[in-house]
Motif scaffolding. Structure first.
Motif, PDB file in Angstrom:
ATOM      1  N   ARG A 223       0.803  -1.221   0.000  1.00 16.95           N
ATOM      2  CA  ARG A 223       0.000   0.000   0.000  1.00 16.95           C
ATOM      3  C   ARG A 223       0.839   1.275   0.000  1.00 16.95           C
ATOM      4  O   ARG A 223       0.314   2.360  -0.262  1.00 16.95           O
ATOM      5  CB  ARG A 223      -0.952  -0.005   1.205  1.00 16.95           C
ATOM      6  CG  ARG A 223      -2.173  -0.890   1.009  1.00 16.95           C
ATOM      7  CD  ARG A 223      -3.200  -0.701   2.110  1.00 16.95           C
ATOM      8  NE  ARG A 223      -2.755  -1.261   3.377  1.00 16.95           N
ATOM      9  CZ  ARG A 223      -3.003  -2.509   3.786  1.00 16.95           C
ATOM     10  NH1 ARG A 223      -3.681  -3.337   2.998  1.00 16.95           N
ATOM     11  NH2 ARG A 223      -2.583  -2.925   4.962  1.00 16.95           N
ATOM     12  N   SER A 224       2.119   1.140   0.259  1.00 18.14           N
ATOM     13  CA  SER A 224       2.989   2.314   0.218  1.00 18.14           C
ATOM     14  C   SER A 224       3.551   2.558  -1.179  1.00 18.14           C
ATOM     15  O   SER A 224       4.341   3.489  -1.378  1.00 18.14           O
ATOM     16  CB  SER A 224       4.138   2.158   1.220  1.00 18.14           C
ATOM     17  OG  SER A 224       5.047   1.147   0.803  1.00 18.14           O
ATOM     18  N   HIS A 225       3.132   1.738  -2.151  1.00 19.73           N
ATOM     19  CA  HIS A 225       3.584   1.867  -3.537  1.00 19.73           C
ATOM     20  C   HIS A 225       2.428   2.276  -4.441  1.00 19.73           C
ATOM     21  O   HIS A 225       1.275   2.355  -4.003  1.00 19.73           O
ATOM     22  CB  HIS A 225       4.230   0.560  -3.997  1.00 19.73           C
ATOM     23  CG  HIS A 225       5.528   0.254  -3.309  1.00 19.73           C
ATOM     24  ND1 HIS A 225       5.580  -0.239  -2.020  1.00 19.73           N
ATOM     25  CD2 HIS A 225       6.816   0.397  -3.726  1.00 19.73           C
ATOM     26  CE1 HIS A 225       6.851  -0.395  -1.664  1.00 19.73           C
ATOM     27  NE2 HIS A 225       7.618  -0.013  -2.681  1.00 19.73           N
ATOM     28  N   HIS A 226       2.721   2.464  -5.725  1.00 17.50           N
ATOM     29  CA  HIS A 226       1.728   2.993  -6.667  1.00 17.50           C
ATOM     30  C   HIS A 226       1.259   1.983  -7.710  1.00 17.50           C
ATOM     31  O   HIS A 226       0.101   2.044  -8.139  1.00 17.50           O
ATOM     32  CB  HIS A 226       2.304   4.214  -7.410  1.00 17.50           C
ATOM     33  CG  HIS A 226       2.782   5.296  -6.521  1.00 17.50           C
ATOM     34  ND1 HIS A 226       4.019   5.896  -6.667  1.00 17.50           N
ATOM     35  CD2 HIS A 226       2.196   5.902  -5.456  1.00 17.50           C
ATOM     36  CE1 HIS A 226       4.175   6.830  -5.753  1.00 17.50           C
ATOM     37  NE2 HIS A 226       3.091   6.851  -4.989  1.00 17.50           N
ATOM     38  N   VAL A 227       2.150   1.109  -8.167  1.00 13.51           N
ATOM     39  CA  VAL A 227       1.832   0.142  -9.224  1.00 13.51           C
ATOM     40  C   VAL A 227       2.434  -1.199  -8.851  1.00 13.51           C
ATOM     41  O   VAL A 227       3.571  -1.266  -8.360  1.00 13.51           O
ATOM     42  CB  VAL A 227       2.384   0.607 -10.596  1.00 13.51           C
ATOM     43  CG1 VAL A 227       2.316  -0.517 -11.623  1.00 13.51           C
ATOM     44  CG2 VAL A 227       1.601   1.819 -11.100  1.00 13.51           C
ATOM     45  N   TYR A 228       1.666  -2.264  -9.088  1.00 14.08           N
ATOM     46  CA  TYR A 228       2.173  -3.613  -8.851  1.00 14.08           C
ATOM     47  C   TYR A 228       2.599  -4.213 -10.190  1.00 14.08           C
ATOM     48  O   TYR A 228       1.832  -4.191 -11.154  1.00 14.08           O
ATOM     49  CB  TYR A 228       1.106  -4.504  -8.213  1.00 14.08           C
ATOM     50  CG  TYR A 228       1.681  -5.803  -7.716  1.00 14.08           C
ATOM     51  CD1 TYR A 228       2.191  -5.914  -6.432  1.00 14.08           C
ATOM     52  CD2 TYR A 228       1.759  -6.906  -8.554  1.00 14.08           C
ATOM     53  CE1 TYR A 228       2.764  -7.097  -5.979  1.00 14.08           C
ATOM     54  CE2 TYR A 228       2.327  -8.092  -8.116  1.00 14.08           C
ATOM     55  CZ  TYR A 228       2.826  -8.175  -6.826  1.00 14.08           C
ATOM     56  OH  TYR A 228       3.405  -9.353  -6.395  1.00 14.08           O
ATOM     57  N   VAL A 229       3.818  -4.748 -10.244  1.00 13.66           N
ATOM     58  CA  VAL A 229       4.326  -5.338 -11.479  1.00 13.66           C
ATOM     59  C   VAL A 229       4.592  -6.827 -11.263  1.00 13.66           C
ATOM     60  O   VAL A 229       5.109  -7.227 -10.224  1.00 13.66           O
ATOM     61  CB  VAL A 229       5.621  -4.619 -11.950  1.00 13.66           C
ATOM     62  CG1 VAL A 229       6.712  -4.663 -10.886  1.00 13.66           C
ATOM     63  CG2 VAL A 229       6.131  -5.221 -13.257  1.00 13.66           C
ATOM     64  N   THR A 230       4.193  -7.642 -12.223  1.00 12.88           N
ATOM     65  CA  THR A 230       4.542  -9.054 -12.200  1.00 12.88           C
ATOM     66  C   THR A 230       5.029  -9.478 -13.581  1.00 12.88           C
ATOM     67  O   THR A 230       4.320  -9.325 -14.575  1.00 12.88           O
ATOM     68  CB  THR A 230       3.374  -9.954 -11.751  1.00 12.88           C
ATOM     69  OG1 THR A 230       3.773 -11.334 -11.915  1.00 12.88           O
ATOM     70  CG2 THR A 230       2.100  -9.700 -12.537  1.00 12.88           C
ATOM     71  N   PRO A 250      -2.803  -0.604  -9.407  1.00 11.53           N
ATOM     72  CA  PRO A 250      -2.988  -1.073 -10.779  1.00 11.53           C
ATOM     73  C   PRO A 250      -1.894  -2.074 -11.148  1.00 11.53           C
ATOM     74  O   PRO A 250      -0.772  -2.007 -10.644  1.00 11.53           O
ATOM     75  CB  PRO A 250      -2.863   0.205 -11.618  1.00 11.53           C
ATOM     76  CG  PRO A 250      -3.128   1.324 -10.660  1.00 11.53           C
ATOM     77  CD  PRO A 250      -2.624   0.855  -9.329  1.00 11.53           C
ATOM     78  N   LEU A 251      -2.230  -2.992 -12.043  1.00 10.49           N
ATOM     79  CA  LEU A 251      -1.339  -4.094 -12.377  1.00 10.49           C
ATOM     80  C   LEU A 251      -0.623  -3.861 -13.706  1.00 10.49           C
ATOM     81  O   LEU A 251      -1.246  -3.507 -14.701  1.00 10.49           O
ATOM     82  CB  LEU A 251      -2.127  -5.399 -12.455  1.00 10.49           C
ATOM     83  CG  LEU A 251      -2.885  -5.805 -11.191  1.00 10.49           C
ATOM     84  CD1 LEU A 251      -3.716  -7.044 -11.444  1.00 10.49           C
ATOM     85  CD2 LEU A 251      -1.916  -6.027 -10.030  1.00 10.49           C
ATOM     86  N   LEU A 252       0.664  -4.103 -13.700  1.00  7.88           N
ATOM     87  CA  LEU A 252       1.491  -4.142 -14.903  1.00  7.88           C
ATOM     88  C   LEU A 252       1.919  -5.591 -15.023  1.00  7.88           C
ATOM     89  O   LEU A 252       2.749  -6.064 -14.243  1.00  7.88           O
ATOM     90  CB  LEU A 252       2.678  -3.198 -14.736  1.00  7.88           C
ATOM     91  CG  LEU A 252       3.574  -2.919 -15.950  1.00  7.88           C
ATOM     92  CD1 LEU A 252       2.777  -2.365 -17.113  1.00  7.88           C
ATOM     93  CD2 LEU A 252       4.684  -1.952 -15.552  1.00  7.88           C
ATOM     94  N   TYR A 253       1.320  -6.343 -15.962  1.00 11.01           N
ATOM     95  CA  TYR A 253       1.431  -7.794 -15.917  1.00 11.01           C
ATOM     96  C   TYR A 253       1.811  -8.394 -17.263  1.00 11.01           C
ATOM     97  O   TYR A 253       1.530  -7.839 -18.320  1.00 11.01           O
ATOM     98  CB  TYR A 253       0.116  -8.411 -15.440  1.00 11.01           C
ATOM     99  CG  TYR A 253      -1.072  -8.171 -16.357  1.00 11.01           C
ATOM    100  CD1 TYR A 253      -1.458  -9.105 -17.306  1.00 11.01           C
ATOM    101  CD2 TYR A 253      -1.817  -6.993 -16.263  1.00 11.01           C
ATOM    102  CE1 TYR A 253      -2.545  -8.894 -18.130  1.00 11.01           C
ATOM    103  CE2 TYR A 253      -2.913  -6.761 -17.084  1.00 11.01           C
ATOM    104  CZ  TYR A 253      -3.272  -7.724 -18.020  1.00 11.01           C
ATOM    105  OH  TYR A 253      -4.357  -7.502 -18.845  1.00 11.01           O
ATOM    106  N   ARG A 254       2.432  -9.569 -17.184  1.00  6.97           N
ATOM    107  CA  ARG A 254       2.961 -10.252 -18.364  1.00  6.97           C
ATOM    108  C   ARG A 254       1.872 -11.108 -19.022  1.00  6.97           C
ATOM    109  O   ARG A 254       1.052 -11.733 -18.343  1.00  6.97           O
ATOM    110  CB  ARG A 254       4.132 -11.143 -17.952  1.00  6.97           C
ATOM    111  CG  ARG A 254       4.925 -11.684 -19.128  1.00  6.97           C
ATOM    112  CD  ARG A 254       6.119 -12.482 -18.629  1.00  6.97           C
ATOM    113  NE  ARG A 254       7.239 -12.386 -19.556  1.00  6.97           N
ATOM    114  CZ  ARG A 254       8.492 -12.162 -19.205  1.00  6.97           C
ATOM    115  NH1 ARG A 254       8.813 -11.995 -17.928  1.00  6.97           N
ATOM    116  NH2 ARG A 254       9.442 -12.084 -20.109  1.00  6.97           N
TER     117      ARG A 254
END
Length: 342
Positions: A223-230, A250-254
């Motif tokens: 929650r201390s970040h802005h975007v989740y990347v996988t 929001p998700l940045l996903y493969r």
């Protein structure tokens, strides 16, 4: 009902499967069912088997134990096999064969992602029932309240977390992010944190590396970040992206494995290192849109557990017909192979 689960919960920071079993057990008990983690007694109604590797300490029983139980103690138990693994996930060679061997004892197969049904991980030819139940995260822990929201001027804080440190978890992408943080064009625009284990001899030069945490610690960090990347490759049905999305990121996903099925509508997809930067720019350009959309993310533990409880109720109601159709000795060789511990 009395349900036997072939997985014993380990306290402390562990993988998503551990949290799944803990949530499922709690929900079943709250619904008035009995949950055990062994095959003692002739009164078990449902057996849930998860992992074929019976030599792992927290796997109390496998296919061999189940087949002996059905033939010598209780032929009326219904066996559900949850498939949450494959060779494609880590580049291994024998997991699919072991899963298919284990699947011999199943009356019903549950896949944690639709893409797994097309792999040689089950005995589709046996014509037993199957369903897809997506994994979900606990919203009591993973929720957006107190999340950071990017203002567009500070560096965008990206984060990911994995218990396993296999390269295919996406370290080509995480390594590229680390490099970008050292590039003049990006170093003032992004920040990246990795939580969990990394491959042997892998080091970040610019990113922040944090040790594995328990669920609450992970949620607070997300929650201390802005975007989740996988960047995970061939992920069977991961929970990490669920936890990120439910924390409001929001998700940045493969475009690989289960990710399109889980993440569509909650972020931006990329194929690999070659188109990662354009995808990152797109999520930055449309951050407000995705920050709003992700709040509708559906993959919660409550929805997942509800689906399992409904499935168990259905199978329990149909168990006479299921048992009647079962042909436990249809392949004596497979029966015997399942007696060998793996």
């Amino acid at each position: 009902m009395k349900i036997a689960i072939g997985y014993q919960v380990i306290e402390g920071p562990w993988g998503g499967g551990n949290r799944f079993v803990k949530s499922l057990s709690t929900a079943l008990e709250q619904a008035g069912h009995s949950v055990v983690y062994d095959l003692d007694g002739p009164d078990i109604d449902i057996i849930l088997v998860i992992d074929p590797r019976t030599r792992i300490p927290n796997i109390p029983f496998g296919a061999g134990n189940i087949l002996r139980y059905l033939t010598t103690q209780n032929p009326n138990a219904v066996v559900v096999h949850r498939i949450n693994e494959c060779d494609e996930r880590k580049g291994t060679r024998f997991m699919n064969w072991r899963l298919q061997l284990l699947n011999y004892c199943a009356d019903h197969t549950v896949f944690v992602g639709s893409w797994l049904k097309d792999l040689q991980v089950w005995r589709e030819q046996d014509n037993h029932g199957s369903s897809v139940i997506l994994n979900g995260a606990d919203t009591d822990i993973f929720h957006p309240e107190g999340r950071a929201v990017w203002d567009g001027s500070e560096p965008l804080k990206l984060v990911t977390h994995h218990w396993g440190g296999n390269w295919m978890k996406g370290f080509d992408i995480y390594g590229r992010l680390d490099q970008m943080m050292g590039d003049a064009a990006w170093k003032e625009r992004i920040d990246f944190t990795y939580i969990g284990n990394v491959p042997a001899n892998f080091e970040f030069a610019n990113a922040t590396l944090l040790e594995p945490m328990d669920a609450q610690g992970i949620a607070n960090a997300l929650r201390s970040h802005h975007v989740y990347v996988t960047g995970s490759i061939n992920e069977p049905g991961g929970n990490h992206q669920n936890e990120g999305a439910l924390c409001g990121l929001p998700l940045l996903y493969r475009n690989s494995g289960c990710m399109p099925e889980y993440c569509e509508g909650s972020g931006v997809m990329f194929n690999g290192v070659e188109d990662f930067e354009p995808a990152l720019k797109e999520i930055m350009d449309n951050y407000a849109h995705w920050t709003s959309n992700v709040l509708k993310y559906p993959n919660t533990a409550a929805n997942t557990i509800k689906a399992y409880v409904e499935l168990f109720d259905q199978l329990y109601a149909e168990r006479d017909a299921i048992v009647q159709m079962r042909a436990i000795w249809r392949s004596p060789l497979t029966y015997l192979l399942n007696q060998i511990p793996y």
